[in-house]
Design a protein around this motif. Structure first.
Motif: not given
Length: 449
Positions: A241, A333, A391, A394-395
């Motif tokens: 990641e 992310h 993608k 955010d995570r």
């Protein structure tokens, strides 16, 4: 600019390089073994040439034959992809000797970084932090016993040459060292024709953090953020990641500048990756440098918006970087999972014909594939059949979308590791970012095979 590039590789990375060649208006030449005659990369290329039998030493590792085919095809350059001959200095030398540009660093740099012992010495001299250990080759058990006594247990026994975890083992005491040394040395000799070993202090609960760099022929060098590749099984990456959930902006900047320092110290050119190991207190140490494109490069592309293969090709033509460090912005992310043709319970390879292959689609879903429906996965090569990259802003969003995508992934005819990937991604410790290299052994008890 090159007019024609031969891709000295197979599978998804060959497809990936062909795609960038075509986007740049460059003709792509594929090579294939007898087992890969109907592979996607062969169909996609402008030209394709049979290189040899199904085994890699008969085909994709045959330097003389590949050079012969490149000359026959009148290729200007060779892109080695990753794995196989990508870090083979002799292949780079032979390409140059025959007037063909090798898309990568110089053979001299590859040789220096190909030996982990030499790499340690070079980085130490350049002021890059290295793991406490020895920087001289250990050829005999008696030498290893002395060094181990000086460094202290637990420690890592490593082969100087090669990679992929071959010849590497955690050692807890003298008895383990005595049992492990000769076996690991033999494996290193068998795989890399180099039995030199060395020892490093074991970093407890480490993370594997790597920095992507680009460097041109004028010495301009930049870093493109980091990738966390800590989720591993037997030293092979499974989930990657970017950015890392563990780093803050200060860590990121410091590690990036250290990676640039390392690259400049060896006169590096083209794309490369400086790998670090990081402890619980965010102390980091040089691990190795990969003098090629990484399997996990797409997650860096997703958060930077850059095409790394295109950058490689431009640098190889002699172009200067058109970017400086201030141009690099990280957006969102991205997570990549490697899809393997293997039994999720035993991790044994699962070759066979793919009878059904439906893959998820969506705005932020990306696939890099080595197969298609009706493809046959053979036992001759690495069992990775593709990569799924997602993608998000955010995570948390990225993990959620990746789980949904994997649940929609349909493969029949072979077994895959998708159940294991789902187990990792939905685990509480993964969600909270506790992704050390011990993750699979600590939290997936059935995965200790």
């Amino acid at each position: 600019m090159f007019k024609k590039i031969l891709i000295a590789n197979r599978g998804e990375i060959a497809v990936r390089v062909i795609r960038s060649c075509h986007s740049m208006g460059i003709k792509a030449v594929a090579i294939y073994s007898e087992a890969d005659e109907n592979a996607p990369h062969v169909k996609m290329a402008d030209e394709a040439y049979l290189v040899g039998g199904p085994r890699v030493n008969e085909s994709y590792l045959n330097v003389d034959k590949i050079i012969e085919l490149a000359k026959e095809a009148k290729a200007d350059a060779i892109h080695p992809g990753y794995g196989l001959l990508s870090e083979n200095a002799n292949f780079a030398k032979e390409s140059k000797r025959n007037g063909i540009t090798f898309i990568g660093p110089t053979p001299e740099v590859m040789e220096k970084m190909g030996s982990k012992i030499e790499a340690r010495k070079t980085m130490e001299a350049a002021g890059v932090p290295i793991v406490p250990g020895n920087s001289t080759p250990l050829l005999h058990l008696e030498e290893a016993e002395i060094v181990a006594g000086q460094i202290g247990y637990p420690l890592m026994l490593k082969a100087s040459a090669g990679g992929g975890g071959i010849g590497m083992q955690i050692i807890h005491d003298l008895d383990e060292l005595r049992k492990a040394f000769s076996g690991n040395q033999k494996r290193a000799t068998d795989f890399f024709r180099d039995g030199a070993m060395f020892i490093e202090k074991l970093v407890q609960n480490p993370r594997h953090i790597e920095i992507q760099i680009l460097a041109d022929h004028e010495g301009n060098t930049i870093f493109l953020g980091e990738r966390e590749c800590s989720i591993q099984r037997r030293h092979q990456k499974v989930v990657e990641e970017a950015p890392s959930p563990f780093l803050d902006e200060q860590n990121r900047k410091e590690m990036g500048e250290t990676a640039v320092q390392a690259a400049k110290a060896i006169g590096y050119r083209n794309a490369g990756t400086v790998e670090f190991i990081m402890d619980e207190n965010k102390n980091y140490y040089f691990l190795e440098m990969n003098t090629r494109l990484q399997v996990e490069h797409p997650i860096t592309e997703e958060i930077t918006g850059l095409d790394l293969v295109e950058q490689q090709i431009k640098i190889a033509t002699g172009d200067a970087l058109t970017l400086d460090q201030t141009d690099i912005e990280l957006n969102g992310h991205a997570i990549e999972v490697r899809i393997y043709a293997e039994d999720p319970k035993t991790f044994f390879p699962s070759p066979g014909k793919i009878t059904k292959f439906n893959i998820p689609t969506g705005e932020h879903i990306r696939h890099e594939l080595a197969v298609e429906e009706e493809s046959t996965v053979t036992p001759f090569y690495d069992p990775m059949i593709g990569k799924l990259i997602v993608k998000g802003k955010d995570r948390e969003e990225t993990i959620g979308n990746l789980v949904l995508a994997l649940e929609d992934y349909e493969v029949e005819g072979i077994k895959t590791n998708i159940p294991v990937l789902l187990e990792i991604l939905t685990h509480f410790e993964f969600k909270r970012g506790n992704t050390t290299t011990n993750f699979i052994n600590d939290y997936l008890s059935h995965s200790k095979v």
